[in-house]
Motif scaffolding. Structure first.
Motif, short mmCIF file in Angstrom:
data_model
loop_
_atom_site.label_atom_id
_atom_site.label_comp_id
_atom_site.label_asym_id
_atom_site.label_seq_id
_atom_site.Cartn_x
_atom_site.Cartn_y
_atom_site.Cartn_z
N THR A 230 0.83 -1.21 0.00
CA THR A 230 0.00 0.00 0.00
C THR A 230 0.86 1.26 0.00
O THR A 230 0.59 2.21 -0.74
CB THR A 230 -0.94 -0.01 1.22
OG1 THR A 230 -1.76 -1.18 1.18
CG2 THR A 230 -1.85 1.21 1.19
N ASP A 231 1.92 1.25 0.81
CA ASP A 231 2.80 2.43 0.88
C ASP A 231 3.50 2.67 -0.46
O ASP A 231 3.60 3.81 -0.93
CB ASP A 231 3.83 2.26 1.99
CG ASP A 231 3.21 2.33 3.38
OD1 ASP A 231 2.10 2.89 3.49
OD2 ASP A 231 3.82 1.82 4.33
N ASN A 232 4.01 1.58 -1.07
CA ASN A 232 4.70 1.74 -2.35
C ASN A 232 3.76 2.22 -3.45
O ASN A 232 4.13 3.06 -4.28
CB ASN A 232 5.34 0.41 -2.77
CG ASN A 232 6.57 0.07 -1.95
OD1 ASN A 232 6.98 0.85 -1.09
ND2 ASN A 232 7.15 -1.09 -2.21
N LEU A 233 2.54 1.71 -3.47
CA LEU A 233 1.57 2.14 -4.47
C LEU A 233 1.28 3.63 -4.33
O LEU A 233 1.16 4.35 -5.33
CB LEU A 233 0.28 1.33 -4.34
CG LEU A 233 0.34 -0.13 -4.81
CD1 LEU A 233 -0.95 -0.85 -4.45
CD2 LEU A 233 0.59 -0.21 -6.31
N ARG A 234 1.19 4.10 -3.10
CA ARG A 234 0.91 5.52 -2.88
C ARG A 234 2.09 6.39 -3.33
O ARG A 234 1.91 7.47 -3.88
CB ARG A 234 0.60 5.76 -1.41
CG ARG A 234 -0.75 5.20 -0.98
CD ARG A 234 -0.95 5.30 0.52
NE ARG A 234 -2.25 4.72 0.90
CZ ARG A 234 -2.64 4.55 2.17
NH1 ARG A 234 -1.84 4.92 3.16
NH2 ARG A 234 -3.81 4.01 2.42
N GLU A 235 3.32 5.89 -3.10
CA GLU A 235 4.51 6.64 -3.50
C GLU A 235 4.64 6.70 -5.03
O GLU A 235 5.08 7.71 -5.59
CB GLU A 235 5.76 5.99 -2.90
CG GLU A 235 5.93 6.20 -1.41
CD GLU A 235 6.25 7.64 -1.05
OE1 GLU A 235 6.80 8.37 -1.90
OE2 GLU A 235 5.92 8.06 0.08
N ARG A 237 2.16 6.48 -7.22
CA ARG A 237 0.94 6.99 -7.84
C ARG A 237 1.20 8.32 -8.55
O ARG A 237 1.60 9.31 -7.96
CB ARG A 237 -0.14 7.16 -6.77
CG ARG A 237 -1.53 7.42 -7.30
CD ARG A 237 -2.52 7.38 -6.16
NE ARG A 237 -2.57 6.05 -5.54
CZ ARG A 237 -3.19 5.80 -4.38
NH1 ARG A 237 -3.75 6.78 -3.70
NH2 ARG A 237 -3.21 4.56 -3.91
N GLU A 289 -10.64 -0.62 -8.40
CA GLU A 289 -9.97 0.29 -7.48
C GLU A 289 -9.27 -0.48 -6.36
O GLU A 289 -9.80 -1.47 -5.85
CB GLU A 289 -10.96 1.28 -6.88
CG GLU A 289 -11.38 2.37 -7.84
CD GLU A 289 -12.05 3.55 -7.14
OE1 GLU A 289 -12.27 3.46 -5.92
OE2 GLU A 289 -12.34 4.55 -7.83
N ASP A 291 -7.16 0.74 -2.84
CA ASP A 291 -6.82 1.90 -2.02
C ASP A 291 -7.37 3.18 -2.66
O ASP A 291 -6.68 4.20 -2.75
CB ASP A 291 -5.29 1.99 -1.84
CG ASP A 291 -4.89 3.01 -0.78
OD1 ASP A 291 -5.65 3.18 0.19
OD2 ASP A 291 -3.82 3.65 -0.95
N GLU A 292 -8.61 3.07 -3.16
CA GLU A 292 -9.35 4.21 -3.73
C GLU A 292 -8.65 4.79 -4.98
O GLU A 292 -8.75 6.00 -5.26
CB GLU A 292 -9.55 5.31 -2.68
CG GLU A 292 -10.33 4.84 -1.47
CD GLU A 292 -10.54 5.95 -0.44
OE1 GLU A 292 -9.91 7.02 -0.59
OE2 GLU A 292 -11.34 5.74 0.50
N HIS A 293 -7.95 3.95 -5.70
CA HIS A 293 -7.30 4.41 -6.93
C HIS A 293 -7.43 3.32 -7.99
O HIS A 293 -7.28 2.13 -7.69
CB HIS A 293 -5.82 4.71 -6.67
CG HIS A 293 -5.15 5.43 -7.80
ND1 HIS A 293 -5.30 6.78 -8.03
CD2 HIS A 293 -4.34 4.97 -8.80
CE1 HIS A 293 -4.60 7.13 -9.09
NE2 HIS A 293 -4.01 6.05 -9.58
N ASP A 420 -0.49 0.40 -13.59
CA ASP A 420 -1.21 1.68 -13.57
C ASP A 420 -1.56 2.13 -14.98
O ASP A 420 -2.25 3.13 -15.16
CB ASP A 420 -0.35 2.75 -12.90
CG ASP A 420 0.86 3.12 -13.74
OD1 ASP A 420 1.52 2.19 -14.24
OD2 ASP A 420 1.15 4.32 -13.89
#
Length: 568
Positions: A230-235, A237, A289, A291-293, A420
């Motif tokens: 989750t953290d890597n996906l957010r970074e 994004r 989706e 993590d809301e993405h 993505d």
């Protein structure tokens, strides 16, 4: 007639070809420009010494303290200039070159060399495959308190997850990024306890430093499932395009597999490779989706994966059945005098031996049984035994849960890719799969880096030199990759295989085969009246000559200082 002052037979092997490729990509110049060294006092530049180490790695595999012995059999003047002797290439000069490389930050020096090489030779940087491996080390590596020593500032040799299956040994970790052509672009030596999940983000930052904005915008970063947190996906994004495998730990993984098998809208793709035993694939894709993405998820069915994991599953299934049958047999030997006790025992048995893949039932019926005598001795004649009611459990109908087993097999035969890149016209589902399967480009290079036939053991005390040497080995891998790719590409155009000893025909020869085939090349070195003459024997094999031509050179590189690359 005056006799020559000196006549030598030198075992040149592939050294001159390696040197020619180094010169072609500006190996020495690029390294020298980044290292701090005194041009007036140094007899031999650090770039030349590192080049010597690369030649030794690919040709001689001599330990560092014997490296000068290797160059006694080489034409050192052709490799490094008339002012250089074999004795100049000793363990001390090589060690100082490693120290200079370490002070300049090894990964930065290498990436500058590799990126300029890729741009010059036309290797695309639009897709990079990234992975790590560990290297076990023998010896006791302790941190030093020497203020002048920078040996452990960045590198810690310690215990960690061993991919060499040696948890008893301390280790280091090497992270590497390679092109689809197996050309290493970035490499960095990490602490032995480095975790892949955290490694990816730090490595991505290094990639961002070495690529231009245009290259970065076009880049697809491919890595294994350790990338997906989750953290890597957010970074990542909005900052980086990527392709990876979705870990089973995400709830959406189970839901997507269920969805794919329920609607059954598989698209047959077939094999990615032309080999007879290559896997055949079917795919479906969904945009969902996480993590809301939004991301694109490609669900992939592989018949080989089904076959391989199916066999393992069947073995485990038979083991579970055997254990269950033994437990049932033991349970049935117990009788109960109360129906409630029997029912309670049955419920406890079910809880202790629940199975997702087997059905079984139990019948508890009252039975009449002779009560056990409490007095000693044989029963008297005509004595009638006392009958009591008991409740023995009788398990039956043990059978496989076919629906659950088939569901498990379906899930084992599928995996999910995540990217993505939502536009299927820009990057099709098949492209996503092919890019992911290209991960073997990194894996095969790691296998090569651990192959003792190419790279044997090295003995170093300083962690700083260990770090620098690992990057030099990757430099050797760069030259190796250029040679292998170029020969394969040019051979394919000729549609004629290499024919080696034993009449073996190779259409995709490995770099190891090419280097071995060139080992036969020798040079006759004659020194007379202050002049040096070089000759090649007439018995050099045709395949060795052909390898040189496929690599873009010819035999003249062994006798002439002019090492211009011939037409490719």
């Amino acid at each position: 007639m005056k006799q020559p002052d000196q006549i030598l037979t030198l075992s040149a092997g592939p050294s001159q070809l390696i040197s020619a490729i180094c010169d072609e990509i500006g190996f020495e110049k690029t390294i020298n420009e980044q290292l701090d060294w005194d041009k007036d006092r140094c007899h031999l530049s650090p770039g030349a010494r590192i080049k010597a180490l690369v030649i030794n790695i690919l040709c001689g595999k001599e330990p560092l303290y014997h490296i000068h012995h290797f160059f006694k059999e080489q034409d050192v003047e052709m490799l490094f200039g008339s002012h250089v002797k074999a004795g100049d290439l000793n363990e001390y000069s090589i060690g100082r070159a490693l120290d200079a490389l370490y002070k300049a930050t090894p990964w930065k020096v290498y990436s500058t060399l590799s990126v300029s090489t890729c741009r010059k030779l036309g290797f695309s940087l639009s897709t990079l495959h990234n992975d790590t491996t560990s290297y076990s080390l023998y010896g006791d590596y302790k941190k030093t308190n020497d203020a002048t020593e920078e040996t452990t500032k960045d590198l810690e040799i310690t215990y960690g997850y061993s991919k060499q299956h040696r948890p008893d040994l301390k280790q280091i970790v090497l992270g590497m990024s390679v092109t689809p052509e197996r050309i290493p672009v970035l490499a960095n030596v990490e602490n032995g306890n480095t975790n892949d999940k955290g490694w990816n983000l730090a490595f991505i930052q290094k990639l961002r430093e070495i690529l231009s904005k245009e290259e970065w915008d076009q880049l697809i970063y491919q890595a294994d499932l350790a990338l997906i947190t989750t953290d890597n996906l957010r970074e990542m994004r909005g900052n980086l395009h990527f392709i990876s495998r979705l870990p089973e730990t995400f709830k959406i993984s189970h839901a997507l597999k269920e969805k794919a098998w329920k609607n059954g809208e598989w698209r047959e793709h077939g094999q990615l490779k032309p080999q007879k035993k290559a896997a055949s694939y079917k795919i479906q894709s969904f945009i969902e989706e996480l993590d809301e993405h939004p991301y694109r998820f490609v669900v992939v069915y592989s018949d080989k994966l089904n076959e391989q994991k199916g066999q393992t599953f069947q073995r485990n299934l038979r083991k579970e059945q055997t254990l269950l049958e033994k437990a049932i047999e033991k349970f049935e030997t117990t009788t109960y005098h109360c129906e409630a006790d029997a029912q309670e025992a049955w419920e406890a048995f079910q809880k202790a031996h629940s199975s997702h893949y087997f059905h079984y039932s139990c019948a508890i019926q009252p039975e009449q049984q002779a009560e056990k005598r409490t007095t000693r001795g044989r029963p008297k004649k005509g004595e009638t035994p006392t009958m009591i009611t008991v409740y023995p459990p009788r398990l039956h109908n043990l059978k496989e849960n076919e629906e659950a087993i088939e569901e498990k097999k379906r899930k084992l035969s599928t995996f999910i890719l995540i990217t993505d890149k939502l536009d299927r016209d820009e990057l099709s589902d098949v492209d996503v799969l092919q890019t992911y399967k290209g991960q073997e480009a990194a894996e095969t290079r790691f296998l090569l880096l651990k192959d003792p036939r190419l790279i044997d053991g090295f003995f170093l005390k300083k962690p700083s030199r260990i770090e620098a040497l690992r990057i030099v080995i990757v430099m050797a891998l760069l030259i190796y990759g250029i040679l292998e790719h170029r020969v394969r590409k040019n051979r394919k155009q000729e549609e004629k295989p290499l024919v080696l000893a034993g009449n073996s025909k190779l259409f995709r020869p490995t770099g190891q085969v090419l280097l071995k085939e060139l080992q036969e090349i020798k040079v006759i070195y004659i020194q007379q009246n202050g002049k040096v003459l070089r000759y090649l024997p007439d018995n050099i094999g045709e395949q060795a000559k052909r390898i040189l031509e496929l690599a873009g050179y010819d035999l003249s590189i062994y006798v002439s200082k002019k090492k211009e690359k011939v037409a490719n």
